[in-house]
Design an enzyme around this catalytic site. Structure first.
Site, PDB file in Angstrom:
ATOM      1  N   ASN A 269       0.837  -1.204   0.000  1.00  0.00           N
ATOM      2  CA  ASN A 269       0.000   0.000   0.000  1.00  0.00           C
ATOM      3  C   ASN A 269       0.872   1.255   0.000  1.00  0.00           C
ATOM      4  O   ASN A 269       0.849   2.050   0.934  1.00  0.00           O
ATOM      5  CB  ASN A 269      -0.927   0.008   1.224  1.00  0.00           C
ATOM      6  CG  ASN A 269      -2.105  -0.926   1.056  1.00  0.00           C
ATOM      7  OD1 ASN A 269      -2.623  -1.089  -0.051  1.00  0.00           O
ATOM      8  ND2 ASN A 269      -2.528  -1.561   2.126  1.00  0.00           N
ATOM      9  N   SER A 295      -5.912  -6.032  -3.431  1.00  0.00           N
ATOM     10  CA  SER A 295      -6.954  -6.046  -2.404  1.00  0.00           C
ATOM     11  C   SER A 295      -7.574  -7.428  -2.285  1.00  0.00           C
ATOM     12  O   SER A 295      -7.730  -8.138  -3.274  1.00  0.00           O
ATOM     13  CB  SER A 295      -8.056  -5.034  -2.735  1.00  0.00           C
ATOM     14  OG  SER A 295      -9.102  -5.119  -1.780  1.00  0.00           O
ATOM     15  N   LYS A 350      -6.059   2.171  -5.397  1.00  0.00           N
ATOM     16  CA  LYS A 350      -6.075   1.275  -4.243  1.00  0.00           C
ATOM     17  C   LYS A 350      -6.269   2.089  -2.960  1.00  0.00           C
ATOM     18  O   LYS A 350      -6.984   1.668  -2.038  1.00  0.00           O
ATOM     19  CB  LYS A 350      -4.768   0.482  -4.173  1.00  0.00           C
ATOM     20  CG  LYS A 350      -4.629  -0.401  -2.921  1.00  0.00           C
ATOM     21  CD  LYS A 350      -5.791  -1.387  -2.770  1.00  0.00           C
ATOM     22  CE  LYS A 350      -5.531  -2.485  -1.762  1.00  0.00           C
ATOM     23  NZ  LYS A 350      -5.255  -2.062  -0.403  1.00  0.00           N
ATOM     24  N   ASN A 354      -9.435   1.826  -0.383  1.00  0.00           N
ATOM     25  CA  ASN A 354      -9.378   1.688   1.063  1.00  0.00           C
ATOM     26  C   ASN A 354     -10.196   2.763   1.769  1.00  0.00           C
ATOM     27  O   ASN A 354     -10.783   2.520   2.827  1.00  0.00           O
ATOM     28  CB  ASN A 354      -7.928   1.723   1.539  1.00  0.00           C
ATOM     29  CG  ASN A 354      -7.193   0.433   1.227  1.00  0.00           C
ATOM     30  OD1 ASN A 354      -7.637  -0.362   0.398  1.00  0.00           O
ATOM     31  ND2 ASN A 354      -6.082   0.204   1.875  1.00  0.00           N
ATOM     32  N   TYR A 358     -13.206   2.114   4.298  1.00  0.00           N
ATOM     33  CA  TYR A 358     -13.372   2.709   5.639  1.00  0.00           C
ATOM     34  C   TYR A 358     -14.840   3.075   5.866  1.00  0.00           C
ATOM     35  O   TYR A 358     -15.401   2.829   6.939  1.00  0.00           O
ATOM     36  CB  TYR A 358     -12.533   3.980   5.768  1.00  0.00           C
ATOM     37  CG  TYR A 358     -11.106   3.793   6.236  1.00  0.00           C
ATOM     38  CD1 TYR A 358     -10.290   2.793   5.718  1.00  0.00           C
ATOM     39  CD2 TYR A 358     -10.558   4.648   7.186  1.00  0.00           C
ATOM     40  CE1 TYR A 358      -8.975   2.645   6.130  1.00  0.00           C
ATOM     41  CE2 TYR A 358      -9.247   4.509   7.611  1.00  0.00           C
ATOM     42  CZ  TYR A 358      -8.456   3.506   7.079  1.00  0.00           C
ATOM     43  OH  TYR A 358      -7.156   3.363   7.497  1.00  0.00           O
ATOM     44  N   LYS A 424      -3.995   1.751   9.010  1.00  0.00           N
ATOM     45  CA  LYS A 424      -2.626   1.665   8.499  1.00  0.00           C
ATOM     46  C   LYS A 424      -2.230   2.863   7.648  1.00  0.00           C
ATOM     47  O   LYS A 424      -1.213   2.837   6.980  1.00  0.00           O
ATOM     48  CB  LYS A 424      -2.447   0.366   7.706  1.00  0.00           C
ATOM     49  CG  LYS A 424      -2.465  -0.871   8.596  1.00  0.00           C
ATOM     50  CD  LYS A 424      -2.058  -2.101   7.812  1.00  0.00           C
ATOM     51  CE  LYS A 424      -1.938  -3.313   8.726  1.00  0.00           C
ATOM     52  NZ  LYS A 424      -1.536  -4.531   8.003  1.00  0.00           N
ATOM     53  N   ARG A 603     -14.402  36.914   3.783  1.00  0.00           N
ATOM     54  CA  ARG A 603     -13.021  36.894   3.309  1.00  0.00           C
ATOM     55  C   ARG A 603     -12.625  38.253   2.713  1.00  0.00           C
ATOM     56  O   ARG A 603     -11.503  38.730   2.895  1.00  0.00           O
ATOM     57  CB  ARG A 603     -12.820  35.784   2.268  1.00  0.00           C
ATOM     58  CG  ARG A 603     -13.000  34.378   2.815  1.00  0.00           C
ATOM     59  CD  ARG A 603     -12.786  33.300   1.749  1.00  0.00           C
ATOM     60  NE  ARG A 603     -11.373  33.178   1.411  1.00  0.00           N
ATOM     61  CZ  ARG A 603     -10.860  33.443   0.221  1.00  0.00           C
ATOM     62  NH1 ARG A 603     -11.648  33.863  -0.767  1.00  0.00           N
ATOM     63  NH2 ARG A 603      -9.568  33.297  -0.014  1.00  0.00           N
TER      64      ARG A 603
END
Length: 627
Positions: A269, A295, A350, A354, A358, A424, A603
């Site tokens: 990864n 995976s 990849k 992930n 999650y 990780k 702003r």
């Protein structure tokens, strides 16, 4: 594995002699390619005319068919000059991974003298020179110097064929071991390496080999030089070590032992930016580099993962037979492995995979919390999730169903697990990439920060005593409403994930194929699901799934349930950040006139950052003295 062994080289190098001897030594059939020329070619050559590429096309295709047919029964030796790469491509069509090339080489003078010393034989130097000029040296071949005696040549070829491996795997952690077994189970001759650390990691590769019968033909090493030298050239070495500096250390350890055009595959990864840096670094040294997302976890690596390679396309073509063979297969039997694109695009998708993962995990965790609040014990939660498979099935739903069934003694195991979720780093990288690209991947960041919150266990315990939560009413929702809220949030999650990939593709000019990415995620990987299968065809028509008519209707139908579930959870102090964010994001992305006008005015007030006006189509920036 049965193979077609092609012996190639210029006229006079001794192809037929060596091919015949090799076939006898290996006890396999021998075929001389010249015997398969069509009559028209024979007549043309007899009249003194040279064959052109059109003449050779049908002949080469016939030899390919011969090889394909023959290796169904046994290996074979075929002699053919095969001077050009495109000839060799035709000869090995559909059987590239089952083809071995033996290239007999010598100097022009050496072969010219050898041919002309034969009785009743004379080859004009111009004809031989034209063959040398035509020759395109193969990158993948066992190269043999014809200065050796025939006996020495056969011995060397046999040694190379029998004792060299086709593929090397560096790093025997959980994933590395599973990939080794997968490769071996698919008939590949492999070499395996794991480092030697006195008293900690000793004979890891050898002990691993002894555990599994399928590894009986594999070679095991803890010495890098021996490992590299055990591989056929160009060497194909897949790294399955921890991402980060470890990859760079391993590359530096390998470099002194590698040769030009050897291929390194990073299967960890790794950060996509580092993949590009390594690609450029190794290219300058003549080494090819592929960054590959893998995976599927331990089981996927063993039985068939989803594989996402990127980088050097020519290098990928050399490793494709291995990666595509060991990958999972989609519902049409196609490999869940495809060349994604240039640079670190494979590692990028990849990473996003992930991130989506999650969220999918967080949503199921939130759903289980709601079902528990509705009075269901783990068995009940498992039964409810089981009933959802017909309408919302996924790998993660399946394993979560199993998790809630598992008991240890008289209690469910899930109740005994500490509520601190690890990570990780890929969710972190995805959130950073979203911020850098200016893409609102809000569900991924929400799932990531939920894990971070979970890690503050001691503080949570302290604050729960100081700030009591009150369940002032019972949850007024049905399990079907929870299902629909879950389905709603998953659509938003997949929208955000693929939106991030799409924007990165535009920014970095990767030209990624979203439909093909969805396809290789339909099996083998952690986020495989029936929804992903639907996205394969949807992405053939659009890069934005929320413009698809059917998904728009689903979102409209599911949103009322999502709103009710989230509002009820808020009233009852149930933590559902991902479900809540799905609603908030859709509200934001579908708001015609957002509150950002106030922010822009603020702003301009404190920083003179200017603003654009709705009533000024010129696009000219405006500034106001607000005092």
């Amino acid at each position: 594995m049965k193979k077609a062994i092609f012996v190639m080289g210029v006229s006079g190098c001794g192809k037929s002699t060596i091919g015949n001897l090799l076939a006898k030594e290996l006890d396999i059939p021998f075929f001389d390619g010249d015997d398969y020329h069509p009559e028209a070619n024979i007549k043309k050559m007899s009249s003194g005319q040279a064959l052109n590429d059109n003449d050779r096309q049908g002949w080469l295709e016939a030899l390919n068919l011969l090889a394909v047919k023959q290796i169904k029964e046994s290996s074979c030796v075929i002699v053919c000059s095969a001077l050009k790469q495109k000839y060799r491509t035709i000869l090995s069509d559909t059987i590239e991974d089952k083809t071995e090339w033996i290239h007999l080489t010598g100097t022009f003078n050496q072969i010219f003298e050898r041919v002309n010393s034969r009785a009743d034989h004379f080859m004009p130097s111009a004809l031989l020179k034209s063959q040398f000029d035509t020759l395109e040296n193969p990158e993948t071949a066992i190269t043999i110097d014809i200065s050796l005696t025939p006996e020495e040549i056969i011995k060397k070829i046999k040694h190379e064929l029998m004792n060299t491996s086709e593929f090397g795997l560096f790093g025997l952690g959980v994933m590395g071991k599973s990939l080794c077994r997968n490769l071996a189970n698919n008939g590949f001759k492999i070499s395996m390496f794991n480092r030697h650390v006195d008293g900690i990691e000793v004979d890891v590769a050898k002990n691993f080999k002894a555990q599994y019968s399928e590894l009986s033909q594999a070679q095991a090493f803890d010495d890098i030089s021996e490992f590299v030298n055990s591989l056929q050239q160009p060497r194909r070495i897949m790294l399955m070590v921890n991402a980060g500096k470890t990859i760079d250390y391993v590359i530096e350890d390998l470099l002194p032992h590698l040769s030009e055009n050897d291929i390194i595959i990073d299967g960890g990864n790794s950060n996509y930016k580092k993949t590009k840096e390594r690609y450029d670094y190794l290219k300058a040294k003549g080494i090819r580099f592929i960054g590959t997302g893998v995976s599927g976890g331990e089981e996927g690596a063993l039985k068939g993962p989803s594989i996402m390679p990127s980088g050097d396309k020519d290098a990928y073509d050399k490793v494709a037979p291995f990666l595509e063979t060991i990958s999972a297969k989609d519902k049409n039997g196609l490999p869940c492995c495809t060349y994604v694109g240039p640079e670190g695009s494979g590692q990028f998708i990849k990473m996003v995979h992930n991130g989506v993962e999650y969220v999918e995990m967080q949503l199921l965790a939130e759903v289980s919390t709601i079902l528990e609040a509705l009075g269901q014990n783990p068995d009940g939660i498992s039964q409810t999730l089981e009933s959802w498979k017909n309408s919302a099935n996924s790998y993660l739903l399946e394993i979560t169903t199993s998790i809630f069934k598992k008991k240890e003694g008289n209690d469910w195991l899930v109740n005994k697990i500490l509520d601190k979720a690890g990570n990780k780093g890929t969710g972190n990288w995805t959130t950073i990439a979203s911020a850098e690209l200016g893409v609102p991947s809000t569900l991924i960041s929400s799932a990531l920060f939920s894990r971070y919150i979970s890690f503050y266990k001691e503080e949570r315990l302290q604050l729960s005593e100081l700030i009591e939560t009150e369940n002032t009413s019972e949850l007024n929702i049905t399990t079907n409403a929870v299902l629909e809220a879950y389905q709603f949030a998953r659509i938003i999650n997949h929208y955000q994930g693929f939106k991030l990939i799409s924007e990165a593709s535009i920014k970095f000019e990767w030209n990624l194929n979203l439909s093909e990415i969805a396809r290789i995620w339909t099996n083998g990987c952690i986020i495989r699901s029936t929804l992903m299968e639907e996205l394969v065809s949807i992405f053939k028509e659009t890069t934005n799934i929320l413009t698809n008519t059917e998904l728009i209707e689903q979102v409209k139908q599911l949103k009322p349930s999502a709103k009710k579930v989230v509002s009820q959870c808020l009233l009852n102090d149930l933590t559902t950040p991902a479900l809540s964010e799905a609603i908030q994001f859709l509200n934001g992305i579908t708001t015609k006139y957002a509150s950002a006008n106030v922010i822009q005015a603020q702003r301009d007030y404190f920083g003179a950052h200017t603003y654009l006006r709705l009533d000024d189509p010129s696009g000219k920036p405006h500034h106001t003295n607000w005092v």
